[in-house]
Design a protein around this motif. Structure first.
Motif, short mmCIF file in Angstrom:
data_model
loop_
_atom_site.label_atom_id
_atom_site.label_comp_id
_atom_site.label_asym_id
_atom_site.label_seq_id
_atom_site.Cartn_x
_atom_site.Cartn_y
_atom_site.Cartn_z
N THR A 67 -3.86 15.83 -3.60
CA THR A 67 -4.51 15.48 -2.35
C THR A 67 -4.59 13.96 -2.26
OG1 THR A 67 -5.83 17.49 -2.43
CG2 THR A 67 -6.61 15.74 -0.97
N LEU A 68 -4.11 13.40 -1.17
CA LEU A 68 -4.18 11.98 -0.90
C LEU A 68 -5.29 11.73 0.10
CD1 LEU A 68 -3.10 9.01 -0.78
CD2 LEU A 68 -1.53 9.81 1.01
N THR A 69 -6.18 10.79 -0.22
CA THR A 69 -7.23 10.39 0.70
C THR A 69 -7.21 8.88 0.82
OG1 THR A 69 -8.58 12.25 -0.07
CG2 THR A 69 -9.69 10.54 1.21
N LEU A 70 -7.12 8.39 2.04
CA LEU A 70 -7.19 6.95 2.32
C LEU A 70 -8.52 6.70 3.01
CD1 LEU A 70 -3.60 6.54 3.75
CD2 LEU A 70 -4.37 5.95 1.44
N THR A 71 -9.31 5.76 2.45
CA THR A 71 -10.63 5.50 3.01
C THR A 71 -10.81 4.01 3.24
OG1 THR A 71 -11.50 7.37 1.73
CG2 THR A 71 -13.12 5.84 2.66
N ASP A 72 -11.16 3.67 4.47
CA ASP A 72 -11.49 2.29 4.82
C ASP A 72 -12.93 2.05 4.41
OD1 ASP A 72 -12.13 -0.15 5.99
OD2 ASP A 72 -11.02 0.30 7.83
N LEU A 73 -13.15 1.19 3.43
CA LEU A 73 -14.49 0.89 2.92
C LEU A 73 -15.04 -0.39 3.54
CD1 LEU A 73 -13.89 1.72 -0.86
CD2 LEU A 73 -15.01 3.15 0.86
N GLY A 74 -14.52 -0.80 4.67
CA GLY A 74 -15.01 -2.01 5.32
C GLY A 74 -14.56 -3.26 4.59
N GLY A 75 -13.29 -3.54 4.60
CA GLY A 75 -12.73 -4.70 3.92
C GLY A 75 -11.93 -4.32 2.68
N ASP A 76 -12.18 -3.14 2.15
CA ASP A 76 -11.42 -2.60 1.03
C ASP A 76 -10.78 -1.29 1.49
OD1 ASP A 76 -12.23 -4.64 -0.68
OD2 ASP A 76 -13.89 -3.48 -1.50
N LEU A 77 -9.67 -0.94 0.89
CA LEU A 77 -9.00 0.32 1.15
C LEU A 77 -8.96 1.09 -0.15
CD1 LEU A 77 -7.27 2.30 2.81
CD2 LEU A 77 -5.28 0.90 2.19
N ASP A 78 -9.55 2.28 -0.17
CA ASP A 78 -9.53 3.14 -1.34
C ASP A 78 -8.41 4.15 -1.18
OD1 ASP A 78 -10.23 4.55 -3.67
OD2 ASP A 78 -11.58 5.87 -2.56
N ILE A 79 -7.46 4.11 -2.11
CA ILE A 79 -6.37 5.08 -2.17
C ILE A 79 -6.77 6.05 -3.28
CG2 ILE A 79 -3.93 5.46 -2.62
CD1 ILE A 79 -3.58 2.38 -2.02
N ALA A 80 -7.00 7.31 -2.93
CA ALA A 80 -7.41 8.31 -3.92
C ALA A 80 -6.40 9.44 -3.95
CB ALA A 80 -8.79 8.85 -3.57
N VAL A 81 -5.92 9.76 -5.15
CA VAL A 81 -4.98 10.86 -5.32
C VAL A 81 -5.57 11.80 -6.36
CG1 VAL A 81 -2.64 11.55 -5.94
CG2 VAL A 81 -3.03 9.40 -4.71
N ALA A 82 -5.86 13.03 -5.92
CA ALA A 82 -6.44 14.04 -6.80
C ALA A 82 -5.37 15.07 -7.16
CB ALA A 82 -7.61 14.73 -6.11
N ASP A 83 -5.39 15.51 -8.42
CA ASP A 83 -4.49 16.60 -8.83
C ASP A 83 -5.27 17.56 -9.72
OD1 ASP A 83 -4.26 15.88 -11.68
OD2 ASP A 83 -2.99 14.23 -11.02
N VAL A 119 0.84 -1.20 0.00
CA VAL A 119 0.00 0.00 0.00
C VAL A 119 0.87 1.25 0.00
CG1 VAL A 119 -1.67 1.35 1.34
CG2 VAL A 119 -2.01 -1.11 1.02
N VAL A 120 1.93 1.28 0.80
CA VAL A 120 2.82 2.43 0.84
C VAL A 120 3.47 2.64 -0.53
CG1 VAL A 120 4.97 3.34 1.84
CG2 VAL A 120 3.21 2.34 3.33
N LEU A 121 3.87 1.56 -1.18
CA LEU A 121 4.46 1.66 -2.52
C LEU A 121 3.44 2.18 -3.53
CD1 LEU A 121 6.77 1.20 -4.47
CD2 LEU A 121 6.06 -1.21 -4.64
N MET A 122 2.21 1.71 -3.46
CA MET A 122 1.16 2.18 -4.36
C MET A 122 0.91 3.67 -4.17
SD MET A 122 -1.32 -1.11 -3.92
CE MET A 122 -2.67 -0.56 -4.94
N VAL A 123 0.83 4.10 -2.92
CA VAL A 123 0.63 5.54 -2.64
C VAL A 123 1.79 6.34 -3.21
CG1 VAL A 123 0.68 7.24 -0.77
CG2 VAL A 123 -0.84 5.26 -0.62
N SER A 124 3.00 5.87 -3.01
CA SER A 124 4.17 6.57 -3.50
C SER A 124 4.11 6.74 -5.02
CB SER A 124 5.44 5.82 -3.10
OG SER A 124 6.58 6.52 -3.54
N GLU A 125 3.76 5.68 -5.72
CA GLU A 125 3.68 5.74 -7.18
C GLU A 125 2.57 6.68 -7.65
OE1 GLU A 125 5.83 4.62 -9.30
OE2 GLU A 125 7.01 3.52 -7.84
N LEU A 126 1.40 6.60 -7.02
CA LEU A 126 0.28 7.45 -7.43
C LEU A 126 0.56 8.93 -7.15
CD1 LEU A 126 -2.71 5.20 -6.32
CD2 LEU A 126 -1.96 5.66 -8.67
N VAL A 127 1.14 9.22 -5.99
CA VAL A 127 1.47 10.61 -5.65
C VAL A 127 2.58 11.13 -6.56
CG1 VAL A 127 2.44 12.11 -3.85
CG2 VAL A 127 0.60 10.49 -3.30
N THR A 128 3.58 10.32 -6.83
CA THR A 128 4.65 10.73 -7.75
C THR A 128 4.08 11.09 -9.11
OG1 THR A 128 6.32 9.41 -6.59
CG2 THR A 128 6.79 10.00 -8.88
#
Length: 134
Positions: free
Chosen positions: A48-64, A28-37
């Protein structure tokens, strides 16, 4: 470009209290790093990085603040200087969902914490609060 470093640290701290294996946290940390880069490099602005616990899933959202859609370039070899980030995110088991906006976009990667990633429903990732940021 220190933004990816900050994003990695914030993500690692956020994940520390979650019930995940060390390998999954690292992915997950590697995925965040790649998306933010990607967002910083191609969006040429803040992101903007948003991490959301969807109850069993984790949504990594990066907005630019770029309307340019990301391109997955699977033909890049391991020795290419760039262009492998989104391929890497997908190889870690996450489908990518791009939500374009007027003057911006958000790239979502969803990690299913108990098996293969699930493609999120639009209602899971489009929140009223995202419109308020504009």
């Amino acid at each position: 470009m220190h933004t990816p470093v900050v994003a990695r640290h914030v993500t690692a701290r956020w994940l520390a209290g979650r019930n995940m294996s060390p390998e999954q946290r690292g992915d997950v940390v590697l995925m965040v790093s790649e998306l933010v880069t990607n967002a910083v490099r191609h969006g040429r602005s803040r992101c903007t990085l948003t991490l959301t616990d969807l109850g069993g899933d984790l949504d990594i959202a990066v907005a630019d603040r770029s309307e340019g859609l990301p391109e997955v370039q699977p033909g890049h070899g391991g020795d290419a200087p760039a262009g492998r980030g989104l391929v890497l995110v997908q190889r870690l088991g996450s489908p990518l969902v791009v939500v374009p906006g007027l003057g911006d976009k958000t790239v979502h990667a969803v990690v299913h914490l108990n098996g293969p990633a699930q493609v999120p429903r639009a209602s899971d990732i489009v929140r009223p609060s995202s419109a308020a940021r504009r």
